[in-house]
Design a protein around this motif. Structure first.
Motif, PDB file in Angstrom:
ATOM      1  N   THR A  75       0.644  -1.009  -0.030  1.00 37.68           N
ATOM      2  CA  THR A  75      -0.151   0.066   0.026  1.00 37.68           C
ATOM      3  C   THR A  75       0.875   1.221   0.188  1.00 37.68           C
ATOM      4  N   GLY A  76       1.905   1.089   0.417  1.00 35.48           N
ATOM      5  CA  GLY A  76       2.814   2.444   0.775  1.00 35.48           C
ATOM      6  C   GLY A  76       2.544   2.687   2.146  1.00 35.48           C
ATOM      7  N   ILE A  77       2.922   4.048   2.502  1.00 33.19           N
ATOM      8  CA  ILE A  77       2.738   4.531   3.914  1.00 33.19           C
ATOM      9  C   ILE A  77       1.658   5.450   3.842  1.00 33.19           C
ATOM     10  N   GLY A  78       0.634   5.436   4.876  1.00 30.66           N
ATOM     11  CA  GLY A  78      -0.333   6.519   5.072  1.00 30.66           C
ATOM     12  C   GLY A  78      -1.664   6.129   4.687  1.00 30.66           C
ATOM     13  N   THR A  79      -2.682   6.911   5.330  1.00 28.38           N
ATOM     14  CA  THR A  79      -4.033   6.637   4.787  1.00 28.38           C
ATOM     15  C   THR A  79      -4.477   7.201   3.645  1.00 28.38           C
ATOM     16  N   ASP A  80      -3.433   8.305   3.013  1.00 28.96           N
ATOM     17  CA  ASP A  80      -3.954   8.554   1.646  1.00 28.96           C
ATOM     18  C   ASP A  80      -3.825   7.506   0.672  1.00 28.96           C
ATOM     19  N   ASN A  81      -2.659   6.740   0.968  1.00 31.40           N
ATOM     20  CA  ASN A  81      -2.525   5.554  -0.027  1.00 31.40           C
ATOM     21  C   ASN A  81      -3.583   4.352   0.226  1.00 31.40           C
ATOM     22  N   ILE A  82      -4.098   4.391   1.659  1.00 32.79           N
ATOM     23  CA  ILE A  82      -4.933   3.411   1.886  1.00 32.79           C
ATOM     24  C   ILE A  82      -6.427   3.620   1.115  1.00 32.79           C
ATOM     25  N   ASP A  83      -6.697   5.039   0.993  1.00 36.33           N
ATOM     26  CA  ASP A  83      -7.854   5.427   0.325  1.00 36.33           C
ATOM     27  C   ASP A  83      -7.956   5.009  -1.064  1.00 36.33           C
ATOM     28  N   ILE A  84      -6.724   4.839  -1.513  1.00 42.44           N
ATOM     29  CA  ILE A  84      -6.711   4.336  -2.835  1.00 42.44           C
ATOM     30  C   ILE A  84      -6.723   3.078  -3.076  1.00 42.44           C
ATOM     31  N   PRO A 199      -1.076  11.130  10.966  1.00 46.11           N
ATOM     32  CA  PRO A 199      -0.667  11.430   9.643  1.00 46.11           C
ATOM     33  C   PRO A 199       0.617  11.554   9.411  1.00 46.11           C
ATOM     34  N   GLY A 200       1.492  11.126  10.232  1.00 48.29           N
ATOM     35  CA  GLY A 200       2.825  11.366   9.697  1.00 48.29           C
ATOM     36  C   GLY A 200       3.702  10.507  10.927  1.00 48.29           C
ATOM     37  N   PHE A 201       5.028  10.497  10.656  1.00 51.11           N
ATOM     38  CA  PHE A 201       5.745   9.554  11.619  1.00 51.11           C
ATOM     39  C   PHE A 201       6.563  10.575  12.484  1.00 51.11           C
TER      40      PHE A 201
END
Length: 292
Positions: A75-84, A199-201
């Protein structure tokens, strides 16, 4: 109603745009990982790999293990990618690609996230495993969708907002529960608790390098949160998005994490790769032993 080309995008081979997958290339049991290089670490255990596809950070292997068809998707990192990823996985099984219409009958997926996390409790040390009973997001993703909570979720969310005071400045937190049908199989050898999705590390997880923190008490507030039998066990960057969208789309989701850092003790795993490999093997053994 037909979905417009600008809303449901297919590439030149007719595959869904970001994941570069056709409906025939995905299984009903899906394991998601953040790191594309973690996909072959899982599928090396498969008896056979039928399909390999990739596009950008999204790598997919679909194959079989002990007679079960399983897909592994990065998925990659983060919920922006999770949305996709969540939207396109759902589209693969619940939208007719030729007619561009939603199918009448729901096809339900079982989605199992395997990732890493930071522990927020001393009794969940580095190299232990955590199962997320709930995903509690402070990243805002689910606030862009129409979503309802049950009474338990509403109560947990209200107590979290009162305890942390996060809603006034940083985000409107949201919450979603993991699938009971999956959670019941991941008990032995796992800590259970609420997972906060950030939303960040760095700053959003209370890390300070050269920049000052607007909310320096974040770790203490999360660690000391208690609501009935629930406490916040860990935080990471994807779980709440998976749980929230999974619930809205009608899929069964669970998030499993290996603890690489204990933020309370200030310790970090000496061999995170070995711990992740152990979690992968444990998860595959469970998946192949249950009816999915």
């Amino acid at each position: 109603m037909q979905i417009a080309e600008s809303e449901f995008i297919l590439n030149e081979r007719g595959a869904v745009y970001h994941l570069n997958l056709l409906p025939s290339e995905i299984a009903s049991t899906i394991m998601t990982v953040g790191d594309p290089e973690r996909v072959p670490l899982i599928t090396k255990f498969f008896d056979e790999i039928e399909i390999k596809q990739s596009h950008r950070e999204f790598v997919t292997h679909t194959g079989r293990l002990a007679g079960k068809r399983i897909s592994v998707v990065s998925t990659g990192i983060g919920t922006d990618n999770i949305d996709i990823v969540m939207q396109e996985l759902d589209a693969l099984v619940n939208i007719d690609f030729n007619e561009r219409q939603v199918k009448k009958q729901l096809h339900q997926l079982n989605i199992i996230r395997i990732g890493t996390c930071g522990s927020l409790q001393k009794d969940a040390p580095e190299d232990s495993f955590v199962v997320s009973t709930h995903g509690l997001g402070i990243d805002n993703l689910l606030n862009f969708y129409v979503a309802d909570n049950n009474e338990e979720e509403k109560n947990l969310l209200q107590q979290f907002i009162l305890h942390t005071q996060l809603s006034s400045r940083f985000a409107q937190p949201y919450i979603a529960t993991g699938a009971a049908s999956l959670l019941k199989h991941f008990v032995d050898g796992f800590h259970h608790g609420i997972t906060v999705t950030c939303p960040g590390f760095y700053g959003p997880q209370g890390r300070m390098l050269r920049l000052g923190l607007a909310y320096p008490e974040l770790i203490d507030r999360l660690t000391t949160f208690n609501a009935g039998n629930y406490r916040i066990m860990n935080f990471e960057m994807e779980t709440a998005g998976i749980y929230g969208l999974g619930k809205l789309l009608g899929h069964n989701c669970i998030s499993l994490s290996s603890v690489v850092a204990n933020r309370v003790a200030g310790t970090f795993s000496k061999d995170p790769g070995r711990t992740m490999n152990s979690l992968i093997e444990k998860t595959l053994n469970i998946i192949t032993s249950i009816n999915l």
